[in-house]
Design a protein around this motif. Structure first.
Motif, PDB file in Angstrom:
ATOM      1  N   VAL A  53       0.838  -1.202   0.000  1.00 57.84           N
ATOM      2  CA  VAL A  53       0.000   0.000   0.000  1.00 57.84           C
ATOM      3  C   VAL A  53       0.867   1.244   0.000  1.00 57.84           C
ATOM      4  CG1 VAL A  53      -1.629   1.353   1.371  1.00 57.84           C
ATOM      5  CG2 VAL A  53      -1.992  -1.105   1.078  1.00 57.84           C
ATOM      6  N   ILE A  54       1.909   1.250   0.828  1.00 57.93           N
ATOM      7  CA  ILE A  54       2.814   2.398   0.906  1.00 57.93           C
ATOM      8  C   ILE A  54       3.534   2.598  -0.421  1.00 57.93           C
ATOM      9  CG2 ILE A  54       4.935   3.230   2.014  1.00 57.93           C
ATOM     10  CD1 ILE A  54       3.915   1.882   4.591  1.00 57.93           C
ATOM     11  N   ALA A  55       3.820   1.495  -1.085  1.00 52.19           N
ATOM     12  CA  ALA A  55       4.481   1.583  -2.387  1.00 52.19           C
ATOM     13  C   ALA A  55       3.609   2.298  -3.413  1.00 52.19           C
ATOM     14  CB  ALA A  55       4.848   0.188  -2.884  1.00 52.19           C
ATOM     15  N   PHE A 188      -7.339  -6.326  -4.008  1.00 52.90           N
ATOM     16  CA  PHE A 188      -7.495  -5.206  -3.079  1.00 52.90           C
ATOM     17  C   PHE A 188      -6.692  -3.996  -3.543  1.00 52.90           C
ATOM     18  CE2 PHE A 188      -5.749  -2.735   0.448  1.00 52.90           C
ATOM     19  CZ  PHE A 188      -6.926  -2.252   1.016  1.00 52.90           C
ATOM     20  N   LEU A 189      -5.450  -4.213  -3.959  1.00 56.82           N
ATOM     21  CA  LEU A 189      -4.613  -3.087  -4.393  1.00 56.82           C
ATOM     22  C   LEU A 189      -5.201  -2.415  -5.631  1.00 56.82           C
ATOM     23  CD1 LEU A 189      -1.079  -4.661  -3.808  1.00 56.82           C
ATOM     24  CD2 LEU A 189      -2.202  -2.899  -2.425  1.00 56.82           C
ATOM     25  N   ASN A 190      -5.744  -3.212  -6.541  1.00 58.87           N
ATOM     26  CA  ASN A 190      -6.401  -2.637  -7.717  1.00 58.87           C
ATOM     27  C   ASN A 190      -7.624  -1.819  -7.307  1.00 58.87           C
ATOM     28  OD1 ASN A 190      -4.552  -3.802  -9.465  1.00 58.87           O
ATOM     29  ND2 ASN A 190      -5.806  -5.639  -9.819  1.00 58.87           N
ATOM     30  N   ARG A 191      -8.383  -2.363  -6.361  1.00 58.47           N
ATOM     31  CA  ARG A 191      -9.573  -1.649  -5.875  1.00 58.47           C
ATOM     32  C   ARG A 191      -9.186  -0.350  -5.174  1.00 58.47           C
ATOM     33  NH1 ARG A 191     -13.585   0.720  -6.144  1.00 58.47           N
ATOM     34  NH2 ARG A 191     -15.346   0.569  -4.719  1.00 58.47           N
ATOM     35  N   LEU A 192      -8.122  -0.400  -4.377  1.00 59.98           N
ATOM     36  CA  LEU A 192      -7.640   0.777  -3.663  1.00 59.98           C
ATOM     37  C   LEU A 192      -7.195   1.862  -4.641  1.00 59.98           C
ATOM     38  CD1 LEU A 192      -6.861   2.056  -0.917  1.00 59.98           C
ATOM     39  CD2 LEU A 192      -4.611   0.990  -1.184  1.00 59.98           C
ATOM     40  N   GLN A 193      -6.486   1.454  -5.671  1.00 61.93           N
ATOM     41  CA  GLN A 193      -6.023   2.413  -6.671  1.00 61.93           C
ATOM     42  C   GLN A 193      -7.210   3.059  -7.382  1.00 61.93           C
ATOM     43  OE1 GLN A 193      -3.654   0.893 -10.042  1.00 61.93           O
ATOM     44  NE2 GLN A 193      -2.089   2.390  -9.460  1.00 61.93           N
ATOM     45  N   ALA A 194      -8.232   2.270  -7.656  1.00 67.32           N
ATOM     46  CA  ALA A 194      -9.435   2.802  -8.304  1.00 67.32           C
ATOM     47  C   ALA A 194     -10.133   3.816  -7.408  1.00 67.32           C
ATOM     48  CB  ALA A 194     -10.381   1.661  -8.661  1.00 67.32           C
TER      49      ALA A 194
END
Length: 644
Positions: A53-55, A188-194
Motif C-alpha cells: 500500500v505504501i508503495a 485489493f490493491l487494484n480496488r484501492l487504486q481505483a
C-alpha cells in the motif's frame, strides 16, 4: 505495527477539474490494517499488505486488534476517510484468536445494541480477509464472516468481496493460504487504486454499459468462485492451520491460552484513564477507583452530611466512596459520569486482588483527606476522625457486583471495621443471591415498566427485564437491610405509581429511597435536561401518593438538600418512634460471629437498628439537616454534583 507513513499523492486526482462528477470522488486518506493472529501468519500478511500500500503512495498503519479499543476509537474511522482492512484467523472451534477476541466480542454486542443504532459505523469503508482451514467442517472462516456481518449491520460499507484463505492445500483455491492471500491482495490493491482515482464502485461483472473493459474478466472470476464454493461448501471448516494445531495441543493440556489471566486486557484504557483522572478519580490497578465525595468535604467543614447521614446515621466525613469495577451493564441517562466508564455484560478484563484494591483505596482516600489539613473552616476533630475510614459506599460508578472477588472485598472491609453500602443496578440476580451479608444492600429501581427501564437505564442485556425482576426477588431473600433506590426523572417515570407499588411487593425491601434526578450537565450520551429534574415538593407529592398504595410503609425521613425522601417498613417504627439508623458497632459484632460460625449464625436487619433523631424525621423543621452543623448557601450556581 508498521510505522511507515507516506502521503497520498495521486496526480490524476489532484489535476481533476471541478465538476459534478469530481465532487463524487471518494478520497482515500490512508489504509489501516487490523490483524488477529496466533502464530504470526496474519501479522505477516498485514505487514506485507502495508508495504505494498505504501508503495502506491498511500499511508498505511498496521494495528494488532489486541491493542485497539473499538469502543473508544472505531467510530472515528467513519470520518477519517481511511480504508479499514481486517485480516483474521479462526480457531478450530470457530472462535477468534486471543488477539481478536476482545474486538469481536465488542463488535458483536454493538451490532445488536439499540443504543448504538443501525448507522453507528455509517461512513466506514472496509475489506475483510479470513484465514481458515476447510478440514474442520462447519467452522470454516466464521470469524471473518462474522466481522463482515457485524460491520454491515452497523452500516459500514464493504469495498470488495470478502476474501478467504484456506490452509488445507487440497481445497485451497490457489494451492495454499499464502497463494490465496496473494490473489486477494492483488484485487485489493487494484480496488484501492481505483478508489484513490475517484471510482465509486468496483465492477461487478453485471455492467449495463458495454464499455466496461473488465466485464468479461469479472464474470469469469465470479463463475469460477461460485463453482469452487459449491464444490467445497459441505467440507469446509475454519482455522489458520498452525493456529488450529496449537489450539488443539493447548486444549489437550487442559486450558486454552485466551483463558489465561495474563492474556486479558486491562479495563482502564489510556483514554479512559485520562478522562477519569480529569474528573478527580484516583485510579487503582486496572479496574478500580476512589473519589472524594462532596459530602465528605462538606461534613469536614461542619456544613452538613449526605442523606445517608440523615437516614442511617453514617458519618459522611468518614465515608469512602469507591468501586472495584468501573464497568457497568447499563448506560443510564442520568449517569453523572457521562458514560466515560466501560460497559459489558460479563467480566472479561484482567483482575486485581481484593487486598490490593482495598489497601490502595483506603490510602488514596486518606491522602485526599490530608489535603484538607489547615483548610479554612475544616473542624480539627473531624479532620482527625476522617483519617479513619468507617463506611464504604460502593456506589461511585459502574457495577461493583460484577467484580468476581466482590465477596472477598466485602469481608476485608468488615475485617477493618468498615461498614458496607453496596448499590447494584439489578441486572445480576445470581450474584445478588451469592453475596455475603452487607451492612445495607441497594438495588436501583429507575423505572417500573419494561419500556421505561429500557429508555432510562439503556441496559445491554437483551433479557434485561427478566434480570431486573429476578434481581428484586433475590433482594427479597436477603436477611440484612435492603433498599430500593428510585430516581425520579420528570416526564419519564413519575406517572408509574401502581407499577412501582407492584415492584415493591415483589422484593419487599426494608426501605425505599426516592430521589429527584440530579442534572449533571450536557452530554452527547444523554438527552436529559434541567426540565427533567423534579422540584422537591413534586418529589414529596410522588412519595405521598406512593405511600398511599403501600400499607406496610410510611414516610420516615427527609433530606431536602438532596431532594430525597425515605419510606420505611413499619417494622422499623417501634412504639411510635422510627429506628432507621444503624448500630454500626453491633453490625461488626454480628458479621464477625457470622464469619466465625461459617455462615450458620445468621442475623437480620432488626438486630442492628438504632433510633432515628428527631431532626431527621419527615416533618421536622430542620428538613433533614443536622442542627449540629451550619447550613452553607453557595453564592454562585456552580456546584459539584459528585456524591453517593
Amino acid at each position: 505495527m508498521v510505522d511507515a507513513v507516506s502521503p497520498l499523492l495521486d496526480k490524476s486526482v489532484k489535476n481533476q477539474k471541478h465538476s459534478p462528477e469530481a465532487e463524487k470522488v471518494i478520497h482515500v486518506s490512508g489504509v489501516k490494517v487490523f490483524y488477529g493472529s496466533q502464530t504470526g501468519t496474519g501479522k505477516g500478511f498485514a505487514k506485507e499488505l502495508a508495504g505494498d500500500v505504501i508503495a502506491q503512495g498511500i499511508q498505511c498503519e498496521v494495528m494488532d486488534m489486541k491493542e485497539y479499543d473499538p469502543e473508544d476509537r472505531l467510530a472515528e474511522e467513519c470520518t477519517s476517510k481511511m480504508i479499514c482492512v481486517f485480516l483474521v484467523a479462526t480457531y478450530t472451534d470457530g472462535q477468534p484468536t486471543e488477539s481478536a477476541e476482545w474486538f469481536c466480542k465488542w463488535l458483536e454486542e454493538a451490532s445488536t445494541d439499540f443504543r448504538y443504532g443501525k448507522t453507528y459505523l455509517k461512513g466506514m469503508r472496509y475489506a475483510v480477509f479470513g484465514l481458515g482451514n476447510s478440514v474442520y467442517v462447519g467452522h470454516y472462516n466464521t470469524v471473518s464472516k462474522n466481522i463482515d456481518k457485524w460491520l454491515w449491520m452497523l452500516s459500514a460499507a464493504r469495498i470488495m468481496t470478502r476474501g478467504e484463505g484456506d490452509c488445507n492445500v487440497v481445497k485451497s483455491r490457489h494451492g495454499s493460504v499464502q497463494a490465496d492471500f496473494q490473489a486477494w491482495k492483488t484485487k485489493f490493491l487494484n480496488r484501492l487504486q481505483a478508489l484513490a482515482k475517484g471510482e465509486k464502485k468496483a465492477c461487478s461483472g453485471k455492467c449495463k454499459s458495454a464499455s466496461c473493459k473488465n466485464k468479461k474478466k469479472h464474470k469469469e472470476e465470479a463463475e469460477d468462485s461460485q463453482s469452487h464454493a459449491e464444490k467445497n461448501n459441505s467440507e469446509r471448516m475454519e482455522g489458520d492451520e498452525e493456529d488450529s494445531q496449537r489450539v488443539k495441543l493447548s486444549k489437550q493440556n487442559g486450558v486454552r491460552k485466551s483463558e489465561s489471566e495474563e492474556e486479558r486486557r486491562e479495563m482502564i484504557t489510556p483514554a479512559l484513564r485520562d478522562a477519569l483522572t480529569k474528573q478527580g478519580y484516583k485510579l487503582i490497578g486496572s479496574h478500580s477507583g476512589v473519589k472524594l465525595c462532596r459530602w465528605t468535604k462538606s461534613m469536614l467543614r461542619g456544613r452538613g452530611g449526605c442523606y445517608k447521614h440523615t437516614f442511617y446515621g453514617i458519618e459522611s466525613h468518614r465515608c469512602m466512596e469507591t468501586t472495584p469495577s468501573l464497568a457497568c451493564a447499563n448506560k443510564c441517562v442520568f449517569c453523572w459520569r457521562h458514560h466515560t466508564n466501560p460497559v459489558g455484560t460479563e467480566w472479561r478484563w484482567k483482575m486485581d486482588p481484593a487486598e490490593k484494591i482495598i489497601q490502595e483505596a483506603v490510602e488514596n482516600h486518606k491522602n485526599m483527606i490530608r489535603q484538607f489539613r489547615g483548610v479554612p473552616g475544616v473542624r480539627p476533630e473531624r479532620f482527625e476522625e476522617g483519617l479513619t475510614v468507617k463506611h464504604c459506599a460502593l456506589s461511585l460508578v459502574g457495577e461493583p457486583i460484577m467484580y468476581p472477588e466482590i465477596n472477598s472485598f466485602l469481608r476485608l472491609l468488615h475485617q477493618q471495621n468498615i461498614s458496607s453500602f453496596l448499590v447494584t443496578n439489578a441486572q445480576f440476580p445470581e450474584e445478588i443471591r451469592s453475596l455475603v451479608p452487607v451492612t445495607q444492600l441497594y438495588v436501583s429501581v429507575d423505572a417500573s415498566t419494561k419500556d421505561s427501564l429500557k429508555k432510562i437505564d439503556r441496559p445491554l442485556f437483551k433479557d434485561f427485564w427478566q434480570r431486573f425482576l429476578d434481581s428484586l426477588r433475590a433482594l427479597g431473600e436477603k436477611q440484612q437491610r435492603t433498599v430500593y433506590r428510585l430516581t425520579l426523572v420528570k416526564a419519564w417515570n413519575v406517572d408509574e405509581l401502581k407499577a412501582y407499588a407492584d415492584l415493591i411487593a415483589l422484593g419487599q425491601p426494608d426501605f425505599i429511597e426516592v430521589k429527584g434526578v440530579t442534572y449533571c450537565g450536557e452530554s452527547s450520551a444523554s438527552s436529559l435536561t434541567m426540565a427533567n429534574v423534579p422540584w422537591h415538593e413534586e418529589v414529596i407529592y410522588f412519595v405521598q401518593q406512593l405511600a398511599n398504595l403501600l400499607p406496610d410503609y410510611e414516610i420516615a425521613c427527609e433530606h431536602e438538600h438532596s431532594n430525597c425522601l425515605l419510606l420505611a417498613h413499619h417494622k422499623f417504627k417501634v412504639d411510635g418512634e422510627w429506628w432507621t439508623w444503624i448500630d454500626y458497632e453491633r453490625f461488626q459484632e454480628l458479621i464477625q460471629e457470622y464469619e466465625e460460625s461459617g455462615g450458620t449464625k445468621i442475623f437480620s436487619a432488626m438486630d442492628y437498628m438504632a433510633k432515628t433523631p428527631i431532626w431527621a424525621i419527615f416533618g421536622a423543621r430542620e428538613r433533614g439537616f443536622d442542627p449540629s452543623d451550619t447550613r452553607f448557601q453557595r453564592k454562585n450556581k456552580t456546584k459539584d454534583i459528585s456524591g453517593c
